[in-house]
Design a protein around this motif. Sequence first.
Motif, PDB file in Angstrom:
ATOM      1  N   SER A 185     105.661-143.311  43.255  1.00  0.00           N
ATOM      2  CA  SER A 185     105.747-143.897  44.602  1.00  0.00           C
ATOM      3  C   SER A 185     104.330-144.091  45.114  1.00  0.00           C
ATOM      4  O   SER A 185     103.429-143.338  44.758  1.00  0.00           O
ATOM      5  CB  SER A 185     106.490-142.969  45.565  1.00  0.00           C
ATOM      6  N   PHE A 186     104.161-145.125  45.946  1.00  0.00           N
ATOM      7  CA  PHE A 186     102.816-145.402  46.464  1.00  0.00           C
ATOM      8  C   PHE A 186     102.942-146.212  47.753  1.00  0.00           C
ATOM      9  O   PHE A 186     103.861-147.024  47.913  1.00  0.00           O
ATOM     10  CB  PHE A 186     102.007-146.207  45.440  1.00  0.00           C
ATOM     11  N   GLY A 187     102.027-145.979  48.670  1.00  0.00           N
ATOM     12  CA  GLY A 187     102.021-146.758  49.912  1.00  0.00           C
ATOM     13  C   GLY A 187     100.608-147.042  50.366  1.00  0.00           C
ATOM     14  O   GLY A 187      99.678-146.305  50.034  1.00  0.00           O
ATOM     15  N   TRP A 215      94.058-147.140  42.687  1.00  0.00           N
ATOM     16  CA  TRP A 215      94.407-145.957  43.469  1.00  0.00           C
ATOM     17  C   TRP A 215      95.268-145.074  42.574  1.00  0.00           C
ATOM     18  O   TRP A 215      95.668-145.486  41.487  1.00  0.00           O
ATOM     19  CB  TRP A 215      95.248-146.328  44.696  1.00  0.00           C
ATOM     20  N   ASP A 216      95.582-143.874  43.072  1.00  0.00           N
ATOM     21  CA  ASP A 216      96.521-143.004  42.362  1.00  0.00           C
ATOM     22  C   ASP A 216      97.864-143.043  43.075  1.00  0.00           C
ATOM     23  O   ASP A 216      97.910-143.230  44.305  1.00  0.00           O
ATOM     24  CB  ASP A 216      95.997-141.561  42.353  1.00  0.00           C
ATOM     25  N   PRO A 217      98.960-142.817  42.339  1.00  0.00           N
ATOM     26  CA  PRO A 217     100.270-142.773  42.996  1.00  0.00           C
ATOM     27  C   PRO A 217     100.302-141.655  44.044  1.00  0.00           C
ATOM     28  O   PRO A 217      99.614-140.640  43.879  1.00  0.00           O
ATOM     29  CB  PRO A 217     101.238-142.446  41.851  1.00  0.00           C
ATOM     30  N   THR A 218     101.087-141.865  45.094  1.00  0.00           N
ATOM     31  CA  THR A 218     101.234-140.802  46.099  1.00  0.00           C
ATOM     32  C   THR A 218     102.049-139.665  45.490  1.00  0.00           C
ATOM     33  O   THR A 218     101.707-138.497  45.632  1.00  0.00           O
ATOM     34  CB  THR A 218     101.971-141.359  47.347  1.00  0.00           C
ATOM     35  N   THR A 219     103.127-140.020  44.810  1.00  0.00           N
ATOM     36  CA  THR A 219     103.884-139.011  44.060  1.00  0.00           C
ATOM     37  C   THR A 219     104.237-139.607  42.700  1.00  0.00           C
ATOM     38  O   THR A 219     104.162-140.822  42.505  1.00  0.00           O
ATOM     39  CB  THR A 219     105.197-138.604  44.773  1.00  0.00           C
ATOM     40  N   GLY A 220     104.621-138.762  41.784  1.00  0.00           N
ATOM     41  CA  GLY A 220     104.950-139.225  40.427  1.00  0.00           C
ATOM     42  C   GLY A 220     103.680-139.359  39.604  1.00  0.00           C
ATOM     43  O   GLY A 220     102.586-139.028  40.078  1.00  0.00           O
ATOM     44  N   ARG A 221     103.811-139.844  38.389  1.00  0.00           N
ATOM     45  CA  ARG A 221     102.598-139.982  37.571  1.00  0.00           C
ATOM     46  C   ARG A 221     102.735-141.113  36.562  1.00  0.00           C
ATOM     47  O   ARG A 221     103.847-141.538  36.209  1.00  0.00           O
ATOM     48  CB  ARG A 221     102.260-138.668  36.877  1.00  0.00           C
ATOM     49  N   LEU A 222     101.581-141.554  36.110  1.00  0.00           N
ATOM     50  CA  LEU A 222     101.502-142.614  35.097  1.00  0.00           C
ATOM     51  C   LEU A 222     100.818-142.022  33.879  1.00  0.00           C
ATOM     52  O   LEU A 222      99.732-141.454  33.996  1.00  0.00           O
ATOM     53  CB  LEU A 222     100.676-143.789  35.639  1.00  0.00           C
ATOM     54  N   LEU A 223     101.450-142.142  32.722  1.00  0.00           N
ATOM     55  CA  LEU A 223     100.872-141.574  31.504  1.00  0.00           C
ATOM     56  C   LEU A 223     100.468-142.698  30.566  1.00  0.00           C
ATOM     57  O   LEU A 223     101.231-143.658  30.373  1.00  0.00           O
ATOM     58  CB  LEU A 223     101.893-140.679  30.794  1.00  0.00           C
TER      59      LEU A 223
END
Length: 573
Positions: free
Chosen positions: A337-339, A380-388
């Motif tokens: 998630s991201f905003g 940017w980085d995600p607000t929650t969750g992750r990218l691998l």
Amino acid sequence: MLRTLIRLLPPAGARQLTVLTAWLTAAAVLHGIALGLVGVVVAAWLDPAGDRTPWTIALGTAALAFVLVQWTAQMTAFRVGSTTARALHLRLGDRLAALPLGWFTATRQAGTIDLATTGVPQLMSYPALLLRPALTALVTPPAAALTLALLDWRHTLAVLAATAVAWAATRYAGHLARTVDTRRHRVTAEATDRILEHATRQPVIRTDQRADDTDALDRALEQVRAASRHSAGAVVPGLLLFGLVLNALFAALIAAGIARVTAGALTVPVFVGVIVVTARLTAIAAAGAELAAGLRLQQGTLGRLATTLDTPPLPVLHTPDEPAPATGELVRAERVSFGYDHTTVLHDVSFTLPRRGLTALVGPSGSGKTTLIRLLARFWDPTTGRLLLDGTDLRALCPENLYAHIGTVLREDYLLDTTIGENIRLGRPAATDTELAAAVRAAGLERSVAELPDGLDSPAGPGGTQLSGGQHQRVCIARALLKAAPLTLMDEATSALDPENARLATEAAHRLAATRSVLLIAHNLDTVTHADQILVLDQGRIVQNGTHTELTTRDGPYQRLIRDHTSAPRRPG
Ligand SMILES: Nc1ncnc2c1ncn2[C@@H]1O[C@H](COP(=O)(O)OP(=O)(O)OP(=O)(O)O)[C@@H](O)[C@H]1O
């Protein structure tokens, strides 16, 4: 200001500046002692019973020591000035390289260019030229006053008190000017936004005859002019106030001296001695106040530099070892998630990308396609969750490692002010000429290059301005093809120039996808029919996932997108 500068410098630079400050302080103290001794010597020579020889020798020694220390300090100052500017440039460069790509808005880019080209070089003059008179104004008067205690301790106390009042007046004048300066910088930054907006939106403004935009620019420029006038004017009351306070203090010291001479509490030789010194100190203090304006400007620059250098870079996480990713899987998004600000634009997005193959990202305008691709490029980085990526959280990859694995053909892709060939080679600097020529051919750039007088050695211009939109895009495609990174992120919007470029972008994506993973934002749904996987994004959520054949047989958002796409009028060509 000195403290901020020392904090911003690397340890070696901070040490140099501290040593310089010590030398300059020693010079200022010796200056004060020598000045005080001038008063003592004057009094001794005017007094028939005065102790002339020892005081004259003391003055000569102090003056010689002052000249030697001052000489050493000033030589050091020039050296430290240039190493300071160099160290700040390097720190700025390092920090820019570590800042999130999303930090680089147009206004910040303009501010950074101003800092790097004008601000930091000007800061060189702080250690080289300004620090010495600033320390002289601060340290020499008390040192001279204390030396004058040899003649008359009461006068020493009076000069110290006067110095404190003069210092408070300078601080107050500085505070007045800083407040106005802060406002000037704010309106200047706002005006920069308007100017950039006005310059980049010229085609829209002209074709739509948007008078509002011109009015907004005029208003912003008028505010800058008013703030600059106000800022220049704000220095005047401060200087006048300071001049007034200084002259009043000097007059008070003379009056007090005369009163004491009349009362027999002070001899005439001592009175002359202390007044000669006090007059010189008044001149030093006045010069210090004049200097305050220059220091104020530098303080503003240093503040802006500190803001950039203090901006936290994207953190590099230390994550525990993860189990190896499933064979064939390169990227995994886990409930991302991201905003922007407080508006969430991506919700719980999960998907995987294979090591090889073309994945098309489709969805209505504003559904979050560009945002998702920018998160993969770690704007940017995600607000929650992750990218691998290959089983490693993107946040655990240092920027060099991350960008070694990612190639891009995005809207913000920039061409450097060098030759076309060099721009393509940035994809893989070690590539052979044969590999370069193959990338040029595959990107459909061969004919355009052959028509240029210097071929691949022709200049691209700053930002690629000497190339047509299509050529610019083909150079970016050639660069991505040459890099052949494990993951290539492409935005087909860059190819919304003409059908020929759209075809090229799709062909390049397919060519790369034969051996690598490609994620393509597809606006033209005709290009996705052969994609290995299609992710359908709607209002920030992945609502469908499959191949074209699978998705067209199901009722759902993809079918609606296809319907809208086929019923939309086609661009000619
Ligand atoms: N830098 C930004 N700051 C604030 N909001 C933004 C920013 N960039 C995008 N948005 C908002 O995020 C949402 C998703 O935008 P995004 O550009 O990711 O969509 P998109 O699917 O790529 O759109 P399009 O197909 O029109 O390019 C939109 O509501 C947009 O207004």
